[in-house]
Design a protein around this motif. Structure first.
Motif, PDB file in Angstrom:
ATOM      1  N   GLN A 168      -5.320  -4.807   2.780  1.00 35.02           N
ATOM      2  CA  GLN A 168      -5.837  -3.450   2.640  1.00 35.02           C
ATOM      3  C   GLN A 168      -4.684  -2.576   2.176  1.00 35.02           C
ATOM      4  N   ASN A 169      -4.878  -1.884   1.112  1.00 28.02           N
ATOM      5  CA  ASN A 169      -3.829  -0.999   0.624  1.00 28.02           C
ATOM      6  C   ASN A 169      -4.091   0.421   1.102  1.00 28.02           C
ATOM      7  N   LEU A 170      -3.100   0.999   1.732  1.00 30.73           N
ATOM      8  CA  LEU A 170      -3.223   2.387   2.174  1.00 30.73           C
ATOM      9  C   LEU A 170      -2.383   3.233   1.232  1.00 30.73           C
ATOM     10  N   VAL A 171      -3.033   4.074   0.465  1.00 30.20           N
ATOM     11  CA  VAL A 171      -2.341   4.809  -0.590  1.00 30.20           C
ATOM     12  C   VAL A 171      -2.029   6.234  -0.135  1.00 30.20           C
ATOM     13  N   PHE A 172      -0.752   6.546  -0.064  1.00 27.97           N
ATOM     14  CA  PHE A 172      -0.297   7.904   0.220  1.00 27.97           C
ATOM     15  C   PHE A 172       0.426   8.407  -1.018  1.00 27.97           C
ATOM     16  N   GLU A 226       3.383   9.380  -1.478  1.00 30.67           N
ATOM     17  CA  GLU A 226       4.766   8.899  -1.599  1.00 30.67           C
ATOM     18  C   GLU A 226       4.896   7.374  -1.531  1.00 30.67           C
ATOM     19  N   ARG A 227       3.829   6.688  -1.076  1.00 29.19           N
ATOM     20  CA  ARG A 227       3.959   5.230  -0.915  1.00 29.19           C
ATOM     21  C   ARG A 227       2.609   4.567  -0.704  1.00 29.19           C
ATOM     22  N   THR A 228       2.486   3.369  -1.241  1.00 28.07           N
ATOM     23  CA  THR A 228       1.307   2.549  -0.954  1.00 28.07           C
ATOM     24  C   THR A 228       1.729   1.452   0.008  1.00 28.07           C
ATOM     25  N   TYR A 229       1.043   1.356   1.133  1.00 25.78           N
ATOM     26  CA  TYR A 229       1.325   0.317   2.124  1.00 25.78           C
ATOM     27  C   TYR A 229       0.430  -0.884   1.861  1.00 25.78           C
ATOM     28  N   TYR A 230       1.041  -2.054   1.778  1.00 26.34           N
ATOM     29  CA  TYR A 230       0.292  -3.294   1.617  1.00 26.34           C
ATOM     30  C   TYR A 230       0.296  -4.018   2.954  1.00 26.34           C
TER      31      TYR A 230
END
Ligand code: 4IP
Length: 116
Positions: free
Chosen positions: A70-74, A76-80
Motif C-alpha cells: 500500500q503506498n501512502l502518498v504525502f 513530501e514522501r511516498t511510503y511503501y
C-alpha cells in the motif's frame, strides 16, 4: 493482594474504535532497505516505532512479507509498505481510507441526515 485484572485494567487495554496497531514492513526514505516496524494508527496520526514494547531495532524482515503493498502518498514522501497477508493489508487500507474520507467530510462540514 492483587488477584488479577480488574474491569478497569481491561477497559484501558482495549483499543478505541478506529485505532489500529500492528507490524508493517516499510521501505526507507533515501536508503531503500525494508524494515519491519510497529505502526499505530490513532485519530489522524500514523506513527511507527522500532518495536512494540522495547523500541529496539529489528532486523530486516522483508523476505517473510507477501508483497501486498500500500503506498501512502504525502506531499513530501511516498511510503511503501507491505504486510504478510492480504487480509492484514485490507484492514489497514480500509481504516486509513475511512479516516481520510471522514476528514474530508469534516472539513466540508458534510453531515449525514436521515430523510426518513
Ligand atoms: C534506513 O535504512 C531505515 O530504513 C530508516 O527507517 C529510514 O528512515 C532511513 O531513511 C533509511 O536510511 P538503514 O537502516 O538501512 O540505514 P527506520 O527509521 O524505520 O529504521 P525513515 O525515514 O524511513 O523512517 P532515510 O530517509 O533516513 O535515509
Amino acid at each position: 493482594m492483587k488477584t488479577g485484572c480488574t474491569e478497569n485494567d481491561l477497559v484501558s487495554q482495549a483499543p478505541s474504535l478506529g485505532t489500529k496497531e500492528g507490524y508493517l514492513t516499510k521501505q526507507g526514505g533515501r536508503v531503500k532497505s525494508w524494515k519491519t516496524r510497529w505502526f499505530i494508527l490513532h485519530r489522524n496520526e500514523l506513527k511507527y516505532f522500532k518495536d512494540k514494547m522495547v523500541r529496539i531495532k529489528t532486523s530486516p524482515d522483508y523476505t517473510e512479507a507477501v508483497f501486498v503493498v500500500q503506498n501512502l502518498v504525502f506531499p513530501e514522501r511516498t511510503y511503501y509498505m507491505c504486510t504478510k497477508t492480504g487480509v492484514e493489508a485490507d484492514e489497514w487500507i480500509k481504516l486509513i481510507r475511512w479516516k481520510l474520507v471522514s476528514a474530508v467530510y469534516k472539513s466540508l462540514n458534510i453531515k449525514m441526515v436521515s430523510l426518513l
